[in-house]
Design an enzyme around this catalytic site. Sequence first.
Site, PDB file in Angstrom:
ATOM      1  N   HIS A 374       0.897  -1.244   0.033  1.00 36.10           N
ATOM      2  CA  HIS A 374       0.130   0.069  -0.219  1.00 36.10           C
ATOM      3  C   HIS A 374       0.684   1.150  -0.015  1.00 36.10           C
ATOM      4  O   HIS A 374       0.192   2.149   0.141  1.00 36.10           O
ATOM      5  CB  HIS A 374      -0.857   0.016   1.214  1.00 36.10           C
ATOM      6  N   LYS A 567      -8.785  13.674   5.005  1.00 36.84           N
ATOM      7  CA  LYS A 567      -7.943  12.384   5.220  1.00 36.84           C
ATOM      8  C   LYS A 567      -6.733  12.694   6.283  1.00 36.84           C
ATOM      9  O   LYS A 567      -6.854  13.680   6.568  1.00 36.84           O
ATOM     10  CB  LYS A 567      -6.963  12.298   3.621  1.00 36.84           C
ATOM     11  N   ARG A 568      -5.928  11.621   6.473  1.00 31.31           N
ATOM     12  CA  ARG A 568      -4.958  11.723   7.510  1.00 31.31           C
ATOM     13  C   ARG A 568      -4.000  12.850   7.256  1.00 31.31           C
ATOM     14  O   ARG A 568      -3.812  13.065   6.010  1.00 31.31           O
ATOM     15  CB  ARG A 568      -4.331  10.283   7.542  1.00 31.31           C
ATOM     16  N   LYS A 573       0.647  14.316   1.740  1.00 33.00           N
ATOM     17  CA  LYS A 573      -0.928  14.563   1.375  1.00 33.00           C
ATOM     18  C   LYS A 573      -0.944  16.170   1.106  1.00 33.00           C
ATOM     19  O   LYS A 573      -1.813  16.478   0.539  1.00 33.00           O
ATOM     20  CB  LYS A 573      -1.701  13.979   2.150  1.00 33.00           C
ATOM     21  N   THR A 678      -8.642   6.618  -1.943  1.00 30.81           N
ATOM     22  CA  THR A 678      -9.883   5.890  -2.071  1.00 30.81           C
ATOM     23  C   THR A 678     -11.271   7.135  -1.875  1.00 30.81           C
ATOM     24  O   THR A 678     -12.137   7.018  -2.383  1.00 30.81           O
ATOM     25  CB  THR A 678     -10.313   4.808  -1.198  1.00 30.81           C
ATOM     26  N   LYS A 682     -14.854   8.054  -3.676  1.00 31.65           N
ATOM     27  CA  LYS A 682     -15.885   8.369  -2.755  1.00 31.65           C
ATOM     28  C   LYS A 682     -16.574   9.762  -3.376  1.00 31.65           C
ATOM     29  O   LYS A 682     -17.766  10.143  -3.598  1.00 31.65           O
ATOM     30  CB  LYS A 682     -15.783   8.213  -1.429  1.00 31.65           C
TER      31      LYS A 682
HETATM   32  C1  8GP Z   1      -3.219   3.797   2.234  1.00 32.99           C
HETATM   33  C2  8GP Z   1      -2.481   4.524   1.033  1.00 32.99           C
HETATM   34  O1  8GP Z   1      -1.803   5.724   1.648  1.00 32.99           O
HETATM   35  C3  8GP Z   1      -3.748   5.033  -0.027  1.00 32.99           C
HETATM   36  O2  8GP Z   1      -3.164   5.503  -0.938  1.00 32.99           O
HETATM   37  C4  8GP Z   1      -4.476   3.777  -0.374  1.00 32.99           C
HETATM   38  O3  8GP Z   1      -5.577   4.133  -1.095  1.00 32.99           O
HETATM   39  C5  8GP Z   1      -5.054   3.065   0.904  1.00 32.99           C
HETATM   40  O4  8GP Z   1      -3.772   2.609   1.623  1.00 32.99           O
HETATM   41  C6  8GP Z   1      -5.640   1.735   0.513  1.00 32.99           C
HETATM   42  O5  8GP Z   1      -4.779   0.919  -0.390  1.00 32.99           O
HETATM   43  N1  8GP Z   1      -2.086   3.312   3.197  1.00 32.99           N
HETATM   44  C7  8GP Z   1      -2.305   3.365   4.272  1.00 32.99           C
HETATM   45  O6  8GP Z   1      -3.463   3.678   4.773  1.00 32.99           O
HETATM   46  C8  8GP Z   1      -1.293   2.907   5.252  1.00 32.99           C
HETATM   47  O7  8GP Z   1      -0.056   2.792   4.894  1.00 32.99           O
HETATM   48  N2  8GP Z   1      -1.733   2.964   6.725  1.00 32.99           N
HETATM   49  C9  8GP Z   1      -1.003   2.530   7.624  1.00 32.99           C
HETATM   50  C10 8GP Z   1      -1.557   2.127   8.922  1.00 32.99           C
HETATM   51  C11 8GP Z   1      -0.715   1.251   8.017  1.00 32.99           C
END
Ligand code: 8GP
Length: 833
Positions: A374, A567-568, A573, A678, A682
């Site tokens: 990811h 978003k976070r 970002k 994602t 949405k």
């Molecule tokens: C996220 C990615 O940053 C995002 O681009 C992607 O859409 C999403 O995964 C689903 O594939 N990554 C995380 O949320 C992530 O690495 N979270 C960490 C807590 C493990």
Amino acid sequence: HPASVPEPQRAAWEKHAVKSFEDQDGFEREVVRHVETTLARSLFNCDEKAAYAATSLAFRDRLITDWNKTQQQHTFSDTKRVYYLSLEFLMGRALDNAMLNVGLKDTAKAGLADLGFRIEDIITQENDAALGNGGLGRLAACFLDSLASLNYPAWGYGLRYRYGIFKQEIIDGYQVEVPDYWLDFNPWEFPRHDVTVDIQFYGNVRKTTDASGKSISVWDGGEVVQAVAYDVPIPGYATPTTNNLRLWSSKASGGEFDFQKFNNGDYESSVADQQRAETISAVLYPNDNLERGKELRLKQQYFWVAASLYDIVRRFKKSKRGWSEFPEQVAIQLNDTHPTLAIVELQRILIDVEGLEWDLAWNIVTNTFGYTNHTVLPEALEKWPVGLLQNLLPRHLQIIFDINLFFLQQVEKQFPEDRDMLRRVSIVEESQPKMIRMAFLAIVGSHKVNGVAELHSDLIQTTIFKDFVAIYGPDKFTNVTNGVTPRRWLHQANPRLSELIASKCGGNGFLTDLTNLGKLEQFVGDKEFRKEWAEIKYANKVRLAKHIKKTLGVTVNPASLFDIQVKRIHEYKRQQMNIFGVIHRYLTLKKMSPEERKKQLPRVSIFGGKAAPGYWMAKQIIHLINSVGAVVNNDADIGDLLKVIFLEDYNVSKAEIICPASDISEHISTAGTEASGTSNMKFVLNGGLIIGTCDGANIEITREVGESNIFLFGNLSEDVEDLRHAHTYGSHAIDSDLDAVFREIEKGAFGTPHDFGALIAAVRQHGDYYLVSDDFHSYIETHRLVDEAYRNQDEWVSKCITAVARMGFFSSDRCINEYAESIWNVEPQPIKE
Ligand code: 8GP
């Protein structure tokens, strides 16, 4: 007494089988029964909390009937199952979703009204199940919805954290974290006190021989902690299939606390052992895209993985098949590297416990696992110090060394000339201290590795995993572009739009085949339709404006352009670029004459998102946003022309209010850093356009909706490296508009300048790693184009409708079907009534 009831007595069971309610009368009866018996209350003391509890229990009973049927049929048909291992499941609320998925929301609404309650008030009583940080955890939740809706036999496995992601409060403009104790009442889980696994940590490994004289390794001693299963039913949409999410909770093994110690007067340590055991599943680590290498985190990972594998193996063994058939019965997907120890644990079970030969076992292991990456951010790639593993999981470390040895032997044969290759791909990094590279272990132990959007999948194959493509060939690597569930993210979040779409697309079919949205495109020219569309958007903005008023006391005009970034909070970002852009807009407005100002388009800039508690820069960004808001929102010259809002405690249930209310949303990561995103999907699905960089799934969204229906800007990922290099070694001139913004901050226009020094220094002095200055001009220019486009409402609405019509690709159903076909090799198993 055998567990299953003998044939002659089964008729009695069938006669008394539980019948689910089907109509309003039945629903009301169940609610009243639960209020009066389960909750021991009555109509004289039934508040909304109690009504929520009873309604949920009524629906839970319904789900569990289907759950039983589903599990029985999957067991009898002895079919291949998918196991989705994820340390995060960001589920949000369950009641609304359950009502919609079983098709009884209207029934419940009428029933609740009859009993004296408004359904909205009941739904909002529920705590979010917030067992995740952000994108990765929410993706897992969308996947569970799709797996059940598409009738795949699938289980999720995770941890039952006592505390989910913290609640965010904003105090004096700063983030303050508050614990999320969400379990005070959770009707959606079934504790399975009979489903437990003892999990071992620490201890020693000794070599011995088995009965046949074969040399074996035995891992003994150390600490034992008990895993207890909690099951959460996952209903599919418009299907009886109800899958299982099994979450493990940790408990002291062998009873409540050590009675021996207690009786000897050692009260404190008797309780301390118990508490130490419970600590394992106590809290979700609040980092997104960052790993910190803490021992407790590693303990969580092994605890969860070992319990899940024990469960999976136990289930497989019931089928009495040979081990070689394991991969034909079991597909395990690793959601990021967090569950990578499962690879080692399965190898350990097969060789140490079941006595298989290494090669045979390893073949089974690699054919069972798939690994999803990811992120390419180096700080997010997991590595564990060898010493930590040696202490906590000594046998596993030996197995990792052996996996690495055999792997490197193969690589050496394949690339005898390339000595550096071995160093580069080794699972053991020869650093000080030595580290285990979990992503490399996951690749070596899986048969497929996938990224989550096209650009991201290309990037992992050409950068961080390049050598592995050379070793294994390109077929081991693939892309599965993320998707979102249209049930929650359209139907549930935006019921009016969903209804309007249904009226044009021949019913609710688009909710199970999202490509049906395509039919909308023929109505773009229909004035009446556009009007209804725009009215719904407006109503959704009014709903969000009310939320803003209620929570922050700020009045925003719903006729303004709503510009949203939720978003976070993370430097990659680039919320900092957004707020710098907002300051630029503010300065521009301030310079205008009152007449000129009157011609400007009013805008509301909305932010939301949590910063990891230890991420200082992210917290500075939140503080700057709030400080800018405090000035701008109270500036009489500006009035409605600009408002800056920071929404507190962004989570799934708030996203359901926010996503339908955007005119434009921001997905503006430095190119090549956001794996997919994602929420971009949405927002577009809810009839908002996006401003974004050529990053993650934005690229595929552009391809689908067309370049004229999205606002792209900024440098491309292939240029990022050169730009960074130039910042470090060349001269780095800051964009002049951005410089003006910095100078205003430094003048103290938004409070003590010192507070924001680090945000400015990151750009001016520390190499501007995220290219904020490089992209600033095109960002501002593109926002100007957004304003211009928005002025022509007719055309704007047409763009929105066209974009929605072309979003069919981004359903998590499409995504799950791709996984099923190209990675898991599983088929749907519809449940027979
Ligand atoms: C996220 C990615 O940053 C995002 O681009 C992607 O859409 C999403 O995964 C689903 O594939 N990554 C995380 O949320 C992530 O690495 N979270 C960490 C807590 C493990």
